[in-house]
Design an enzyme around this catalytic site. Sequence first.
Site, PDB file in Angstrom:
ATOM      1  CE  LYS A 172     -12.789  -3.571   0.783  1.00  0.00           C
ATOM      2  NZ  LYS A 172     -13.471  -4.200   1.890  1.00  0.00           N
ATOM      3  CE  LYS A 228      -6.510  -8.301  -1.339  1.00  0.00           C
ATOM      4  NZ  LYS A 228      -6.998  -8.182  -0.019  1.00  0.00           N
ATOM      5  CE  LYS A 249      -4.409  -1.692   1.593  1.00  0.00           C
ATOM      6  NZ  LYS A 249      -5.527  -1.605   2.510  1.00  0.00           N
TER       7      LYS A 249
HETATM    8  P1  AMP Z   1     -10.877  -6.423   3.286  1.00  0.00           P
HETATM    9  O1  AMP Z   1     -11.776  -6.289   2.109  1.00  0.00           O
HETATM   10  O2  AMP Z   1      -9.450  -6.169   2.931  1.00  0.00           O
HETATM   11  O3  AMP Z   1     -11.343  -5.689   4.496  1.00  0.00           O
HETATM   12  O4  AMP Z   1     -10.922  -7.971   3.652  1.00  0.00           O
HETATM   13  C1  AMP Z   1     -11.942  -8.548   4.423  1.00  0.00           C
HETATM   14  C2  AMP Z   1     -11.789 -10.043   4.467  1.00  0.00           C
HETATM   15  O5  AMP Z   1     -11.980 -10.619   3.160  1.00  0.00           O
HETATM   16  C3  AMP Z   1     -10.406 -10.513   4.917  1.00  0.00           C
HETATM   17  O6  AMP Z   1     -10.564 -11.665   5.707  1.00  0.00           O
HETATM   18  C4  AMP Z   1      -9.707 -10.853   3.635  1.00  0.00           C
HETATM   19  O7  AMP Z   1      -8.710 -11.820   3.811  1.00  0.00           O
HETATM   20  C5  AMP Z   1     -10.855 -11.405   2.803  1.00  0.00           C
HETATM   21  N1  AMP Z   1     -10.596 -11.197   1.371  1.00  0.00           N
HETATM   22  C6  AMP Z   1     -10.497  -9.998   0.725  1.00  0.00           C
HETATM   23  N2  AMP Z   1     -10.235 -10.188  -0.585  1.00  0.00           N
HETATM   24  C7  AMP Z   1     -10.163 -11.542  -0.777  1.00  0.00           C
HETATM   25  C8  AMP Z   1      -9.910 -12.373  -1.908  1.00  0.00           C
HETATM   26  N3  AMP Z   1      -9.684 -11.853  -3.104  1.00  0.00           N
HETATM   27  N4  AMP Z   1      -9.909 -13.713  -1.723  1.00  0.00           N
HETATM   28  C9  AMP Z   1     -10.156 -14.267  -0.504  1.00  0.00           C
HETATM   29  N5  AMP Z   1     -10.381 -13.529   0.603  1.00  0.00           N
HETATM   30  C10 AMP Z   1     -10.393 -12.192   0.482  1.00  0.00           C
END
Ligand code: AMP
Length: 328
Positions: free
Chosen positions: A195, A192, A111
């Site tokens: 969003k 990955k 980041k």
């Molecule tokens: P975040 O959107 O970064 O707040 O992530 C929230 C949760 O979703 C965390 O547990 C991440 O590890 C999971 N997560 C986010 N993106 C992915 C992805 N592309 N594949 C699997 N898990 C994800």
Amino acid sequence: MGRVLSGIQPSGQLTLGNYIGAMQNYVKLQHTEECYFMVVDLHAISVAQEPAKLREQSEAVAALFIAAGIDPLKANVYMQSHVRAHAELGWIMTTLSNMGELERMTQFKEKSAGKESVGAGLFVYPPLMAADILVYNSDLVPVGDDQKQHLELTRDLAGRFNSRYGEYFKIPEPYIPKVGARIMSLDDASKKMSKSNPNPGSYIALLDPPDVIRKKISRATTDSGREVKFDPASKPEISNLISIYSHCANMSVQEVEARYEGQGYGPFKKDLAEHVVSVIEPLQANYNEIRKSGEIHAILKQGAERAAAVADRTLAEVKERMGFLPPQ
Ligand code: AMP
Ligand code: TRP
């Protein structure tokens, strides 16, 4: 019954990656464990957020938790900022952290890469996450693969506190799905699904209309060849789509491979789109209903009250052990 905690940032539209990597496991664990699922707004402001958008997205993420099947009578659903102990234990965890270990966090490195100015919040983001987990003395933390390193740090900080101030924190375990812990971008399977990717074609948002989902899947990058085979090393793009298929159709990877043997990518992608839509459509119907009802505010209030009762006790005990003068 063990304690389970997890959180998702309200920093954009939730994706199918969040659903498969994290939320599906939340729904599963709520039946057997004492669960705390929060919208981590304090983490979201580690990069600048526009107030109106933060407010809308916070409510949207909370409503998506419920729409995905989290039952507020079984699990506590709340905003991180409504339970003040998170921020306070976050500071304590920051003081237990070393610069070197925070500099090694890959999410921080990614980041901050190439930026002229990097907010200090991004740097101390992991000790705040450690506080989230430890303030409930959690046993299990359901997350996607990308959070593993933050979990390792949490375990180290818990151990460090225990050796300095006496055994207090449990050492929490990550709970990561075997398939789907890392759903990749539809346009590039080396990244990955996220969003925050500027190309919306790279992710499926949980609130994308069904026709948009169909279009995104039909345009998803595929590997050369035509065999539907799970082999992440040599067929990363198709393997990613197979993982998604497996989750949305509730079939094993082998069953998916067998169904499309000798058929090529076309029919596979077409069916995949329908399986994804069949998961997302009911979720969206629930979502619309919850948003319309306005009941989310009462759910969040009750969740925060229950969570604060546990978190405040932990914080008071931690401070006492550390030698803070107790308030009279
Ligand atoms: P975040 O959107 O970064 O707040 O992530 C929230 C949760 O979703 C965390 O547990 C991440 O590890 C999971 N997560 C986010 N993106 C992915 C992805 N592309 N594949 C699997 N898990 C994800
Ligand atoms: N850092 C996590 C992410 O970006 C979100 C998060 C904050 C979290 N606090 C947490 C996840 C506690 C699990 C437990 O995905």
